[in-house]
Motif scaffolding. Sequence first.
Motif, PDB file in Angstrom:
ATOM      1  N   LEU A  96      -8.547   0.994  -9.194  1.00 61.58           N
ATOM      2  CA  LEU A  96      -7.099   1.029  -9.391  1.00 61.58           C
ATOM      3  C   LEU A  96      -6.622   2.459  -9.168  1.00 61.58           C
ATOM      4  O   LEU A  96      -7.032   3.374  -9.888  1.00 61.58           O
ATOM      5  CB  LEU A  96      -6.726   0.547 -10.798  1.00 61.58           C
ATOM      6  N   LEU A  97      -5.786   2.653  -8.167  1.00 60.80           N
ATOM      7  CA  LEU A  97      -5.250   3.966  -7.803  1.00 60.80           C
ATOM      8  C   LEU A  97      -3.784   4.014  -8.207  1.00 60.80           C
ATOM      9  O   LEU A  97      -2.968   3.256  -7.676  1.00 60.80           O
ATOM     10  CB  LEU A  97      -5.412   4.174  -6.287  1.00 60.80           C
ATOM     11  N   VAL A  98      -3.465   4.904  -9.161  1.00 57.40           N
ATOM     12  CA  VAL A  98      -2.106   5.002  -9.699  1.00 57.40           C
ATOM     13  C   VAL A  98      -1.551   6.378  -9.318  1.00 57.40           C
ATOM     14  O   VAL A  98      -1.935   7.396  -9.893  1.00 57.40           O
ATOM     15  CB  VAL A  98      -2.099   4.825 -11.237  1.00 57.40           C
ATOM     16  N   GLU A  99      -0.663   6.389  -8.325  1.00 56.37           N
ATOM     17  CA  GLU A  99      -0.142   7.642  -7.766  1.00 56.37           C
ATOM     18  C   GLU A  99       1.250   7.388  -7.201  1.00 56.37           C
ATOM     19  O   GLU A  99       1.421   6.478  -6.384  1.00 56.37           O
ATOM     20  CB  GLU A  99      -1.087   8.129  -6.668  1.00 56.37           C
ATOM     21  N   ASP A 100       2.240   8.183  -7.655  1.00 57.92           N
ATOM     22  CA  ASP A 100       3.611   7.948  -7.199  1.00 57.92           C
ATOM     23  C   ASP A 100       3.916   8.556  -5.835  1.00 57.92           C
ATOM     24  O   ASP A 100       4.861   8.149  -5.181  1.00 57.92           O
ATOM     25  CB  ASP A 100       4.625   8.432  -8.240  1.00 57.92           C
ATOM     26  N   ASP A 101       3.112   9.496  -5.367  1.00 59.43           N
ATOM     27  CA  ASP A 101       3.329  10.097  -4.053  1.00 59.43           C
ATOM     28  C   ASP A 101       2.706   9.181  -2.996  1.00 59.43           C
ATOM     29  O   ASP A 101       1.483   9.024  -2.945  1.00 59.43           O
ATOM     30  CB  ASP A 101       2.694  11.495  -4.016  1.00 59.43           C
ATOM     31  N   ASP A 102       3.562   8.581  -2.168  1.00 55.49           N
ATOM     32  CA  ASP A 102       3.092   7.615  -1.167  1.00 55.49           C
ATOM     33  C   ASP A 102       2.025   8.202  -0.241  1.00 55.49           C
ATOM     34  O   ASP A 102       1.046   7.540   0.079  1.00 55.49           O
ATOM     35  CB  ASP A 102       4.258   7.113  -0.304  1.00 55.49           C
ATOM     36  N   ASP A 103       2.222   9.447   0.195  1.00 52.79           N
ATOM     37  CA  ASP A 103       1.279  10.062   1.134  1.00 52.79           C
ATOM     38  C   ASP A 103      -0.091  10.257   0.501  1.00 52.79           C
ATOM     39  O   ASP A 103      -1.120   9.974   1.121  1.00 52.79           O
ATOM     40  CB  ASP A 103       1.811  11.413   1.645  1.00 52.79           C
ATOM     41  N   ILE A 104      -0.108  10.738  -0.736  1.00 47.66           N
ATOM     42  CA  ILE A 104      -1.389  10.941  -1.429  1.00 47.66           C
ATOM     43  C   ILE A 104      -2.054   9.593  -1.706  1.00 47.66           C
ATOM     44  O   ILE A 104      -3.250   9.410  -1.453  1.00 47.66           O
ATOM     45  CB  ILE A 104      -1.194  11.731  -2.744  1.00 47.66           C
ATOM     46  N   ARG A 105      -1.269   8.630  -2.204  1.00 47.45           N
ATOM     47  CA  ARG A 105      -1.834   7.309  -2.509  1.00 47.45           C
ATOM     48  C   ARG A 105      -2.411   6.672  -1.247  1.00 47.45           C
ATOM     49  O   ARG A 105      -3.531   6.163  -1.258  1.00 47.45           O
ATOM     50  CB  ARG A 105      -0.767   6.396  -3.134  1.00 47.45           C
ATOM     51  N   ASP A 106      -1.672   6.738  -0.149  1.00 48.92           N
ATOM     52  CA  ASP A 106      -2.143   6.144   1.107  1.00 48.92           C
ATOM     53  C   ASP A 106      -3.399   6.848   1.620  1.00 48.92           C
ATOM     54  O   ASP A 106      -4.343   6.190   2.078  1.00 48.92           O
ATOM     55  CB  ASP A 106      -1.049   6.184   2.175  1.00 48.92           C
ATOM     56  N   ALA A 107      -3.430   8.173   1.544  1.00 52.28           N
ATOM     57  CA  ALA A 107      -4.583   8.930   2.055  1.00 52.28           C
ATOM     58  C   ALA A 107      -5.839   8.655   1.225  1.00 52.28           C
ATOM     59  O   ALA A 107      -6.925   8.434   1.787  1.00 52.28           O
ATOM     60  CB  ALA A 107      -4.265  10.428   2.065  1.00 52.28           C
ATOM     61  N   VAL A 108      -5.706   8.655  -0.091  1.00 53.07           N
ATOM     62  CA  VAL A 108      -6.868   8.400  -0.954  1.00 53.07           C
ATOM     63  C   VAL A 108      -7.347   6.960  -0.778  1.00 53.07           C
ATOM     64  O   VAL A 108      -8.545   6.702  -0.661  1.00 53.07           O
ATOM     65  CB  VAL A 108      -6.540   8.715  -2.436  1.00 53.07           C
ATOM     66  N   ALA A 109      -6.406   6.022  -0.724  1.00 51.10           N
ATOM     67  CA  ALA A 109      -6.776   4.615  -0.535  1.00 51.10           C
ATOM     68  C   ALA A 109      -7.497   4.429   0.798  1.00 51.10           C
ATOM     69  O   ALA A 109      -8.521   3.732   0.872  1.00 51.10           O
ATOM     70  CB  ALA A 109      -5.541   3.721  -0.614  1.00 51.10           C
ATOM     71  N   GLU A 110      -6.999   5.051   1.851  1.00 54.90           N
ATOM     72  CA  GLU A 110      -7.628   4.925   3.165  1.00 54.90           C
ATOM     73  C   GLU A 110      -9.040   5.507   3.151  1.00 54.90           C
ATOM     74  O   GLU A 110      -9.977   4.900   3.684  1.00 54.90           O
ATOM     75  CB  GLU A 110      -6.776   5.621   4.231  1.00 54.90           C
ATOM     76  N   LEU A 111      -9.195   6.672   2.538  1.00 51.50           N
ATOM     77  CA  LEU A 111     -10.516   7.294   2.435  1.00 51.50           C
ATOM     78  C   LEU A 111     -11.498   6.362   1.726  1.00 51.50           C
ATOM     79  O   LEU A 111     -12.611   6.130   2.203  1.00 51.50           O
ATOM     80  CB  LEU A 111     -10.411   8.615   1.670  1.00 51.50           C
ATOM     81  N   LEU A 112     -11.075   5.804   0.591  1.00 54.58           N
ATOM     82  CA  LEU A 112     -11.966   4.943  -0.183  1.00 54.58           C
ATOM     83  C   LEU A 112     -12.255   3.628   0.538  1.00 54.58           C
ATOM     84  O   LEU A 112     -13.382   3.140   0.512  1.00 54.58           O
ATOM     85  CB  LEU A 112     -11.376   4.687  -1.574  1.00 54.58           C
ATOM     86  N   ARG A 113     -11.252   3.084   1.199  1.00 52.57           N
ATOM     87  CA  ARG A 113     -11.478   1.847   1.971  1.00 52.57           C
ATOM     88  C   ARG A 113     -12.428   2.100   3.143  1.00 52.57           C
ATOM     89  O   ARG A 113     -13.271   1.260   3.453  1.00 52.57           O
ATOM     90  CB  ARG A 113     -10.155   1.270   2.459  1.00 52.57           C
ATOM     91  N   ASP A 114     -12.294   3.273   3.783  1.00 48.26           N
ATOM     92  CA  ASP A 114     -13.206   3.626   4.877  1.00 48.26           C
ATOM     93  C   ASP A 114     -14.645   3.723   4.379  1.00 48.26           C
ATOM     94  O   ASP A 114     -15.589   3.507   5.139  1.00 48.26           O
ATOM     95  CB  ASP A 114     -12.799   4.953   5.532  1.00 48.26           C
ATOM     96  N   GLU A 115     -14.809   4.062   3.102  1.00 49.51           N
ATOM     97  CA  GLU A 115     -16.142   4.146   2.493  1.00 49.51           C
ATOM     98  C   GLU A 115     -16.650   2.775   2.043  1.00 49.51           C
ATOM     99  O   GLU A 115     -17.778   2.664   1.567  1.00 49.51           O
ATOM    100  CB  GLU A 115     -16.111   5.102   1.297  1.00 49.51           C
ATOM    101  N   GLY A 116     -15.794   1.750   2.132  1.00 48.86           N
ATOM    102  CA  GLY A 116     -16.215   0.399   1.785  1.00 48.86           C
ATOM    103  C   GLY A 116     -15.737  -0.109   0.434  1.00 48.86           C
ATOM    104  O   GLY A 116     -16.133  -1.190  -0.002  1.00 48.86           O
ATOM    105  N   TYR A 117     -14.875   0.653  -0.234  1.00 48.05           N
ATOM    106  CA  TYR A 117     -14.376   0.246  -1.549  1.00 48.05           C
ATOM    107  C   TYR A 117     -13.110  -0.595  -1.429  1.00 48.05           C
ATOM    108  O   TYR A 117     -12.324  -0.422  -0.506  1.00 48.05           O
ATOM    109  CB  TYR A 117     -14.072   1.478  -2.421  1.00 48.05           C
ATOM    110  N   ASP A 118     -12.926  -1.474  -2.404  1.00 40.81           N
ATOM    111  CA  ASP A 118     -11.701  -2.255  -2.534  1.00 40.81           C
ATOM    112  C   ASP A 118     -10.755  -1.436  -3.413  1.00 40.81           C
ATOM    113  O   ASP A 118     -11.140  -1.025  -4.515  1.00 40.81           O
ATOM    114  CB  ASP A 118     -12.034  -3.601  -3.192  1.00 40.81           C
ATOM    115  N   VAL A 119      -9.547  -1.160  -2.945  1.00 38.93           N
ATOM    116  CA  VAL A 119      -8.598  -0.312  -3.673  1.00 38.93           C
ATOM    117  C   VAL A 119      -7.294  -1.069  -3.875  1.00 38.93           C
ATOM    118  O   VAL A 119      -6.766  -1.674  -2.938  1.00 38.93           O
ATOM    119  CB  VAL A 119      -8.302   0.993  -2.891  1.00 38.93           C
TER     120      VAL A 119
END
Length: 125
Positions: free
Chosen positions: A6-29
């Motif tokens: 669960l990623l809780v972040e109000d900044d769209d750019d940060i939330r999108d970048a972290v989610a993309e990084l974790l998804r690229d690693e194979g995690y469900d976000v």
Amino acid sequence: MMPPILLVEDDDDIRDAVAELLRDEGYDVHGVDNGEKALAYLHQAAREPCLILLDLMMPVLDGWQVIDRLRGQDRLLALPVVVMSAASPKTAPPDVAAFVRKPIDLDLLLGLVKRYCGRPVDGPY
């Protein structure tokens, strides 16, 4: 299938970048932009997340309020929380697994995710 993060972040750019990084690693976000949505997700989720990545400074409910509410519920008490913030607390925030300062060190963040969630079966490793 491993539990989500669960990623809780109000900044769209940060939330999108972290989610993309974790998804690229194979995690469900699952990403949300405020604490109220995070608590709503936790109450309706079929499975507990393996980790909560939590910004402190957010509208509606901030990170401190989310932590207080999590710690008041037995079902959610044991969920590991990694706080992500540009703030510089004098002491480590209570009841959190780790503190990651912004701008986020992605290697540090990935190491924490692997510690609490394990390595995804279908990830690059």
